[in-house]
Design a protein around this motif. Structure first.
Motif, PDB file in Angstrom:
ATOM      1  N   ILE A  61      -3.018 107.939  27.418  1.00  0.00           N
ATOM      2  CA  ILE A  61      -3.064 109.008  28.420  1.00  0.00           C
ATOM      3  C   ILE A  61      -3.530 110.321  27.803  1.00  0.00           C
ATOM      4  CG2 ILE A  61      -1.628 110.397  29.985  1.00  0.00           C
ATOM      5  CD1 ILE A  61       0.226 107.961  30.213  1.00  0.00           C
ATOM      6  N   LYS A  62      -3.254 110.513  26.546  1.00  0.00           N
ATOM      7  CA  LYS A  62      -3.487 111.791  25.868  1.00  0.00           C
ATOM      8  C   LYS A  62      -4.919 112.302  26.018  1.00  0.00           C
ATOM      9  CE  LYS A  62      -3.084 113.759  21.204  1.00  0.00           C
ATOM     10  NZ  LYS A  62      -2.687 113.445  19.828  1.00  0.00           N
ATOM     11  N   GLU A  63      -5.903 111.492  25.667  1.00  0.00           N
ATOM     12  CA  GLU A  63      -7.288 111.960  25.717  1.00  0.00           C
ATOM     13  C   GLU A  63      -7.704 112.332  27.133  1.00  0.00           C
ATOM     14  OE1 GLU A  63     -11.484 111.029  23.663  1.00  0.00           O
ATOM     15  OE2 GLU A  63     -10.516 109.276  24.546  1.00  0.00           O
ATOM     16  N   LYS A  64      -7.343 111.521  28.104  1.00  0.00           N
ATOM     17  CA  LYS A  64      -7.687 111.831  29.498  1.00  0.00           C
ATOM     18  C   LYS A  64      -7.087 113.169  29.916  1.00  0.00           C
ATOM     19  CE  LYS A  64      -8.029 107.036  30.922  1.00  0.00           C
ATOM     20  NZ  LYS A  64      -7.330 105.922  31.533  1.00  0.00           N
ATOM     21  N   GLN A  65      -5.856 113.415  29.509  1.00  0.00           N
ATOM     22  CA  GLN A  65      -5.180 114.653  29.883  1.00  0.00           C
ATOM     23  C   GLN A  65      -5.806 115.867  29.199  1.00  0.00           C
ATOM     24  OE1 GLN A  65      -2.736 114.561  32.323  1.00  0.00           O
ATOM     25  NE2 GLN A  65      -3.117 116.751  32.321  1.00  0.00           N
ATOM     26  N   VAL A  66      -6.138 115.739  27.920  1.00  0.00           N
ATOM     27  CA  VAL A  66      -6.780 116.843  27.200  1.00  0.00           C
ATOM     28  C   VAL A  66      -8.132 117.161  27.830  1.00  0.00           C
ATOM     29  CG1 VAL A  66      -7.803 117.544  24.994  1.00  0.00           C
ATOM     30  CG2 VAL A  66      -5.551 116.464  25.022  1.00  0.00           C
ATOM     31  N   ILE A  67      -8.919 116.140  28.130  1.00  0.00           N
ATOM     32  CA  ILE A  67     -10.225 116.358  28.761  1.00  0.00           C
ATOM     33  C   ILE A  67     -10.052 117.023  30.122  1.00  0.00           C
ATOM     34  CG2 ILE A  67     -12.223 115.184  29.779  1.00  0.00           C
ATOM     35  CD1 ILE A  67     -12.049 113.207  27.375  1.00  0.00           C
ATOM     36  N   LYS A  68      -9.113 116.533  30.896  1.00  0.00           N
ATOM     37  CA  LYS A  68      -8.863 117.109  32.226  1.00  0.00           C
ATOM     38  C   LYS A  68      -8.475 118.587  32.130  1.00  0.00           C
ATOM     39  CE  LYS A  68      -5.657 116.738  36.061  1.00  0.00           C
ATOM     40  NZ  LYS A  68      -4.248 116.968  35.990  1.00  0.00           N
ATOM     41  N   ASP A  69      -7.636 118.913  31.152  1.00  0.00           N
ATOM     42  CA  ASP A  69      -7.117 120.274  31.046  1.00  0.00           C
ATOM     43  C   ASP A  69      -8.078 121.265  30.394  1.00  0.00           C
ATOM     44  OD1 ASP A  69      -4.836 119.314  32.242  1.00  0.00           O
ATOM     45  OD2 ASP A  69      -3.586 119.412  30.449  1.00  0.00           O
ATOM     46  N   PHE A  70      -8.989 120.793  29.539  1.00  0.00           N
ATOM     47  CA  PHE A  70      -9.779 121.735  28.742  1.00  0.00           C
ATOM     48  C   PHE A  70     -11.293 121.589  28.831  1.00  0.00           C
ATOM     49  CE2 PHE A  70      -5.630 121.478  26.744  1.00  0.00           C
ATOM     50  CZ  PHE A  70      -5.271 122.803  26.778  1.00  0.00           C
ATOM     51  N   ILE A  71     -11.779 120.461  29.263  1.00  0.00           N
ATOM     52  CA  ILE A  71     -13.224 120.237  29.260  1.00  0.00           C
ATOM     53  C   ILE A  71     -13.771 120.385  30.675  1.00  0.00           C
ATOM     54  CG2 ILE A  71     -15.078 118.620  28.721  1.00  0.00           C
ATOM     55  CD1 ILE A  71     -13.558 119.606  26.235  1.00  0.00           C
ATOM     56  N   LYS A  72     -14.621 121.385  30.861  1.00  0.00           N
ATOM     57  CA  LYS A  72     -15.223 121.624  32.173  1.00  0.00           C
ATOM     58  C   LYS A  72     -16.619 121.012  32.264  1.00  0.00           C
ATOM     59  CE  LYS A  72     -11.587 124.033  32.970  1.00  0.00           C
ATOM     60  NZ  LYS A  72     -10.449 123.178  32.865  1.00  0.00           N
ATOM     61  N   ASP A  73     -17.214 120.715  31.123  1.00  0.00           N
ATOM     62  CA  ASP A  73     -18.564 120.159  31.050  1.00  0.00           C
ATOM     63  C   ASP A  73     -18.524 118.686  31.461  1.00  0.00           C
ATOM     64  OD1 ASP A  73     -21.120 119.336  30.421  1.00  0.00           O
ATOM     65  OD2 ASP A  73     -20.995 119.856  28.291  1.00  0.00           O
ATOM     66  N   LYS A  74     -19.167 118.367  32.564  1.00  0.00           N
ATOM     67  CA  LYS A  74     -19.185 116.983  33.072  1.00  0.00           C
ATOM     68  C   LYS A  74     -19.963 116.048  32.147  1.00  0.00           C
ATOM     69  CE  LYS A  74     -16.956 118.113  36.774  1.00  0.00           C
ATOM     70  NZ  LYS A  74     -15.546 118.125  36.647  1.00  0.00           N
ATOM     71  N   GLU A  75     -20.775 116.613  31.264  1.00  0.00           N
ATOM     72  CA  GLU A  75     -21.580 115.827  30.327  1.00  0.00           C
ATOM     73  C   GLU A  75     -20.829 115.549  29.020  1.00  0.00           C
ATOM     74  OE1 GLU A  75     -25.303 115.484  30.821  1.00  0.00           O
ATOM     75  OE2 GLU A  75     -24.844 115.994  32.892  1.00  0.00           O
ATOM     76  N   PHE A  76     -19.610 116.046  28.901  1.00  0.00           N
ATOM     77  CA  PHE A  76     -18.848 115.894  27.665  1.00  0.00           C
ATOM     78  C   PHE A  76     -18.709 114.424  27.300  1.00  0.00           C
ATOM     79  CE2 PHE A  76     -14.781 115.183  25.476  1.00  0.00           C
ATOM     80  CZ  PHE A  76     -14.971 115.983  24.363  1.00  0.00           C
ATOM     81  N   ASN A  77     -18.949 114.149  26.020  1.00  0.00           N
ATOM     82  CA  ASN A  77     -18.822 112.791  25.507  1.00  0.00           C
ATOM     83  C   ASN A  77     -18.026 112.848  24.208  1.00  0.00           C
ATOM     84  OD1 ASN A  77     -19.089 110.204  24.540  1.00  0.00           O
ATOM     85  ND2 ASN A  77     -21.308 110.283  24.298  1.00  0.00           N
ATOM     86  N   ALA A  78     -16.787 112.390  24.256  1.00  0.00           N
ATOM     87  CA  ALA A  78     -15.912 112.423  23.077  1.00  0.00           C
ATOM     88  C   ALA A  78     -16.454 111.542  21.947  1.00  0.00           C
ATOM     89  CB  ALA A  78     -14.506 111.979  23.455  1.00  0.00           C
TER      90      ALA A  78
END
Length: 174
Positions: A61-78
């Motif tokens: 769950i951690k990565e999904k939550q961090v991305i949801k809370d901090f990444i606004k760029d829809k193109e973000f690729n971890a």
């Protein structure tokens, strides 16, 4: 490298841009305010730092939550090569080997909690009542052991930081 301010937002040390893996991310960011690289640095901090409050989430769950809370760029690729290299470098710089043991223990606690919360109770010869009772009886000892491990890892990390000449301060230090 990164510190949390009173609002739980990261503050980035200018020195971080001397580290090639972070400099590359910063230089690739073409936004005027460097908001894209800032978001990536937030992602790295909250995913990797031993003091991250997101360590309270199970890994799935951690990565999904961090991305949801901090990444606004829809193109973000971890899985971007620059990000992966920066994650590896951050882990190398801030973690002692014992942190990985602590992370594994934390994941086992999440698994135990999931099992205790979902295991149907079955009586009889093939039942699991006794193993559930035994697990519940051992919880205080398990939790105390985990807290003791956290304390020891924290001490080791502080000692290693002093040996390396680290100027990184955690959000609990003054």
């Amino acid at each position: 490298m990164f510190e949390l301010d009173g609002n739980q937002r990261i503050q980035i040390s200018p020195d971080i841009l001397n580290i090639p893996e972070f400099k590359s991310i910063h230089e690739e960011d073409k936004t005027k305010d460097k908001s894209k690289s800032y978001s990536i640095f937030e992602y790295i901090y909250y995913m990797c730092d031993p003091e991250s409050p997101y360590n309270n989430y199970p890994s799935e769950i951690k990565e999904k939550q961090v991305i949801k809370d901090f990444i606004k760029d829809k193109e973000f690729n971890a899985k971007d090569k620059l990000i992966l290299k920066a994650v590896d470098k951050y882990n190398e710089l801030v973690k002692v080997p014992e942190h990985y043991l602590l992370e594994a223990a934390r994941e086992r606690l999440f698994s135990l909690a999931k099992w205790l919360g979902s295991a149907p109770i079955r009586d009889g010869a093939n039942g699991n009542t006794q193993s559930i009772i035994k697990a519940l009886e051992n919880l205080p000892k398990t939790l105390a052991s985990f807290e003791s491990l956290k304390l020891e890892v924290s001490k080791k990390a502080a000692a290693e930081g002093k040996k390396k000449g680290s100027s990184r301060r955690g959000n609990r230090e003054s």
